[in-house]
Every structure is written in structure tokens, then in C-alpha cells.
Scaffold this motif. Sequence first.
Motif, PDB file in Angstrom:
ATOM      1  N   UNK A   1       0.806  -1.225   0.000  1.00  0.00           N
ATOM      2  CA  UNK A   1       0.000   0.000   0.000  1.00  0.00           C
ATOM      3  C   UNK A   1       0.840   1.276   0.000  1.00  0.00           C
ATOM      4  N   UNK A   2       2.168   1.170   0.037  1.00  0.00           N
ATOM      5  CA  UNK A   2       3.028   2.349  -0.028  1.00  0.00           C
ATOM      6  C   UNK A   2       3.495   2.561  -1.461  1.00  0.00           C
ATOM      7  N   UNK A   3       3.402   3.800  -1.951  1.00  0.00           N
ATOM      8  CA  UNK A   3       3.861   4.128  -3.295  1.00  0.00           C
ATOM      9  C   UNK A   3       5.118   4.976  -3.188  1.00  0.00           C
ATOM     10  N   UNK A   4       6.191   4.493  -3.807  1.00  0.00           N
ATOM     11  CA  UNK A   4       7.483   5.178  -3.748  1.00  0.00           C
ATOM     12  C   UNK A   4       7.890   5.538  -5.174  1.00  0.00           C
ATOM     13  N   UNK A   5       8.252   6.783  -5.392  1.00  0.00           N
ATOM     14  CA  UNK A   5       8.685   7.232  -6.714  1.00  0.00           C
ATOM     15  C   UNK A   5      10.194   7.110  -6.832  1.00  0.00           C
ATOM     16  N   UNK A   6      10.649   6.368  -7.833  1.00  0.00           N
ATOM     17  CA  UNK A   6      12.081   6.236  -8.106  1.00  0.00           C
ATOM     18  C   UNK A   6      12.459   7.231  -9.190  1.00  0.00           C
ATOM     19  N   UNK A   7      13.445   8.056  -8.916  1.00  0.00           N
ATOM     20  CA  UNK A   7      13.957   9.012  -9.893  1.00  0.00           C
ATOM     21  C   UNK A   7      15.258   8.501 -10.488  1.00  0.00           C
ATOM     22  N   UNK A   8      15.653   9.087 -11.593  1.00  0.00           N
ATOM     23  CA  UNK A   8      16.847   8.645 -12.298  1.00  0.00           C
ATOM     24  C   UNK A   8      18.046   8.597 -11.356  1.00  0.00           C
ATOM     25  N   UNK A   9      18.726   7.439 -11.347  1.00  0.00           N
ATOM     26  CA  UNK A   9      19.895   7.239 -10.494  1.00  0.00           C
ATOM     27  C   UNK A   9      19.607   6.562  -9.177  1.00  0.00           C
ATOM     28  N   UNK A  10      18.332   6.463  -8.797  1.00  0.00           N
ATOM     29  CA  UNK A  10      17.976   5.864  -7.505  1.00  0.00           C
ATOM     30  C   UNK A  10      18.116   4.347  -7.542  1.00  0.00           C
ATOM     31  N   UNK A  11      18.327   3.771  -6.347  1.00  0.00           N
ATOM     32  CA  UNK A  11      18.382   2.319  -6.181  1.00  0.00           C
ATOM     33  C   UNK A  11      17.313   1.890  -5.183  1.00  0.00           C
ATOM     34  N   UNK A  12      16.711   0.728  -5.467  1.00  0.00           N
ATOM     35  CA  UNK A  12      15.636   0.226  -4.613  1.00  0.00           C
ATOM     36  C   UNK A  12      15.861  -1.269  -4.400  1.00  0.00           C
ATOM     37  N   UNK A  13      16.195  -1.649  -3.156  1.00  0.00           N
ATOM     38  CA  UNK A  13      16.452  -3.048  -2.809  1.00  0.00           C
ATOM     39  C   UNK A  13      15.144  -3.672  -2.314  1.00  0.00           C
ATOM     40  N   UNK A  14      14.766  -4.813  -2.897  1.00  0.00           N
ATOM     41  CA  UNK A  14      13.536  -5.508  -2.506  1.00  0.00           C
ATOM     42  C   UNK A  14      13.910  -6.873  -1.929  1.00  0.00           C
ATOM     43  N   UNK A  15      13.482  -7.131  -0.719  1.00  0.00           N
ATOM     44  CA  UNK A  15      13.839  -8.375  -0.037  1.00  0.00           C
ATOM     45  C   UNK A  15      13.131  -9.581  -0.653  1.00  0.00           C
ATOM     46  N   UNK A  16      13.710 -10.772  -0.528  1.00  0.00           N
ATOM     47  CA  UNK A  16      13.035 -11.982  -0.991  1.00  0.00           C
ATOM     48  C   UNK A  16      11.677 -12.137  -0.310  1.00  0.00           C
ATOM     49  N   UNK A  17      10.670 -12.525  -1.079  1.00  0.00           N
ATOM     50  CA  UNK A  17       9.356 -12.761  -0.518  1.00  0.00           C
ATOM     51  C   UNK A  17       8.493 -11.533  -0.366  1.00  0.00           C
ATOM     52  N   UNK A  18       8.998 -10.363  -0.759  1.00  0.00           N
ATOM     53  CA  UNK A  18       8.220  -9.126  -0.636  1.00  0.00           C
ATOM     54  C   UNK A  18       7.419  -8.874  -1.907  1.00  0.00           C
ATOM     55  N   UNK A  19       6.112  -8.759  -1.772  1.00  0.00           N
ATOM     56  CA  UNK A  19       5.264  -8.483  -2.926  1.00  0.00           C
ATOM     57  C   UNK A  19       5.370  -7.013  -3.310  1.00  0.00           C
ATOM     58  N   UNK A  20       5.533  -6.768  -4.592  1.00  0.00           N
ATOM     59  CA  UNK A  20       5.687  -5.400  -5.087  1.00  0.00           C
ATOM     60  C   UNK A  20       5.209  -5.329  -6.529  1.00  0.00           C
ATOM     61  N   UNK A  21       5.022  -4.104  -7.002  1.00  0.00           N
ATOM     62  CA  UNK A  21       4.573  -3.916  -8.379  1.00  0.00           C
ATOM     63  C   UNK A  21       5.155  -2.627  -8.933  1.00  0.00           C
ATOM     64  N   UNK A  22       5.891  -2.705 -10.057  1.00  0.00           N
ATOM     65  CA  UNK A  22       6.415  -1.498 -10.699  1.00  0.00           C
ATOM     66  C   UNK A  22       5.412  -0.975 -11.723  1.00  0.00           C
TER      67      UNK A  22
END
Length: 329
Positions: free
Chosen positions: A94-115
Motif C-alpha cells: 500500500x506504499x507508493x514510492x517514486x524512483x527518480x533517475x539514479x535511484x536504487x531500490x532493494x527488494x527483499x526476498x518474498x516481498x510483494x511489489x509492483x512497478x
Amino acid sequence: MTYEKLDAFLREWTPNELRDREQYLQALENAKNKYPSIPTLYAAGHFPHNITLEEWSPIKIYRHERYCTHYYHTHSNLEIMYMYSGKCQQEIDENVITLNEGDLFFVSPGTFHIPDIHDDSILINIIIEIDELSAAIKQLDEIKGKLIDYLKDIVRSHHCADYLYIPASQDLELRNMLYALINEYFEHREFSEFQMRMIFNQIVCQLERSHSENMIISTLSQHKTIPIKWMLQYISYNVQDISLEKLAHTFHYSKQHICRIILKATGKTFNEYLNDIKLSRAKMLLKTTNLPVVEIASFCGYTSNAYFHRLFRRVEGMTPIEYRKSNIK
């Protein structure tokens, strides 16, 4: 390859992307005209034909397809998203995070997400196997910091934060390291596997050295479960050929567990919920379009026009044609 050649390679349009972009732009136009348009929902992991996962490398890299609607999914390994150009939104719990050019986003195993990428932006995914991550952590064991602690939690236990977000748009040194990592993967030269390991360790050190104060880490998650709304949305988007088997395969649950989830959330069985969606969509199309009834039945997932007529009459007390006439304003 040179930076210019790699950049051109990553920006190359695939046939799927060109098709999806056309469908997306048409859907936007249809929305302006208030004509119903049901988007196609594609499975995450549908890779462009020119970017595939190489078996030789424990660190795998691919580019997300653009103009492609994904659904909530998860991975068994660590996923690092690198916003190569443009920007995108990432939704997790339910959290929406905006990734801007150059950003890094680490997603843990088992974490549901949607780009969500519905423009020309380029998102690079770096997938690291847990065994490979464990080996890297041993080499960096003396380093202290948020990122190292987060990676150690992934390797040593399942009780870890869902994600770690690092805004790094101004770090040119980091960008060069990431370019070198991506280039090694697609060039696949002699010793590339060893070079990638060293470059990854350099990236971790650079992040700890220059971005430790900017790191945003989520709270610990006791249960990594998919939000029910995305499962229901997936059913709604795929009424034409949805089945319990497909749901089980897509969301990695047993058919029995999916039935329990849907019943708890809606008070209806899977078949009852699916039939409600189909009939609601059919009624909407009968009221708002001049499409032939047989086409509406097929569009809503009914393989038999006769069955659709019988079901519609039983539920609504009138035929589809009578329903359409009664709603003419």
C-alpha cells in the motif's frame, strides 16, 4: 561495449513494447471518450527478446518492459532496481514510492511489489542469488552500516525489512560502477563473473560511504502477503480466461488457499465472485455501447452465447436485449 552502445542497447524498443505502447495510448484515448477499455495484464518476468537472463552469472540483469502493466509479484532472491533513466512508481504494501533517475531500490526476498512504467523510462533489475549475496557479505563483514546490516538480515534470517530505498541521482561515481556491472553482464567476456562480484562489492562500499544518511529502510514485516485487492484486480482484468489454476500459478498459492482468501475478502466463492464481475461488465457494455450481444458475451468470458442468455435472464429477470432497451435514455 562503450557507454553509447550500451545506452542504445538498453533503449531499444522490442515488438512487445511497441504493441503495448500502442494499446496503452489507445486506452487513454478511449478513456477520454468514455468508451470502456479493459487493459491487458501481463506477468512480471516477461523479458524483452534482446535482454535475457544468463545462466552463467549468479548476478543476473534485465530491463523491465515499458508500457507493460504488471501485478503484485515476489522473488526468491534479492532484487535491486536501478532507475537508469526517467522515473517510475513502485508500490509495496500500500506504499507508493517514486524512483527518480539514479535511484536504487532493494527488494527483499518474498516481498510483494509492483512497478509501474507507462512511459519511455528505463528500469534495470539486478537479481542476486542468496548464496552469492552470502559470499559477498563475508568479504564485507568488517564494514558497518545500514545497507550491510540489511543484507546480513536477508542472508541470515527471513525476518528482515521489506525494502531499502537509496536516492542517489547525483552520484556519478556510483553511476559509472553500475554501468561497469551492466556492461560486464551483457558483454560476457573472460572473467566477467569475477569482475561482477568485485564491482558489486564496490557498489556496496560506495553506497555505505556516500549515502548512509539518505537510506530509507522499511519497518520489519512479520508476514509477507499479497494485498487482496491486487488478486481481485487480476481476476477483473483477466475475466476472459481466468481460472483457479492460473491464479494459483500466478500468485504461488494453492487453489484451496486462494478460495479461502477470496471468500474471506468478498463473502463469495471464486465462481460467484467471477460471475458477478462478468455480469456487471456485460451490463455496463449493454448500457454504454452498441456492441452485438454475442460480442459482449465473448468479451466478458462466456464461451457459449446461449449460456450467457440463460444466466443473464435468471439473474436479471430479462434478456440482454430487454435490459439494453430498458436502459436507453
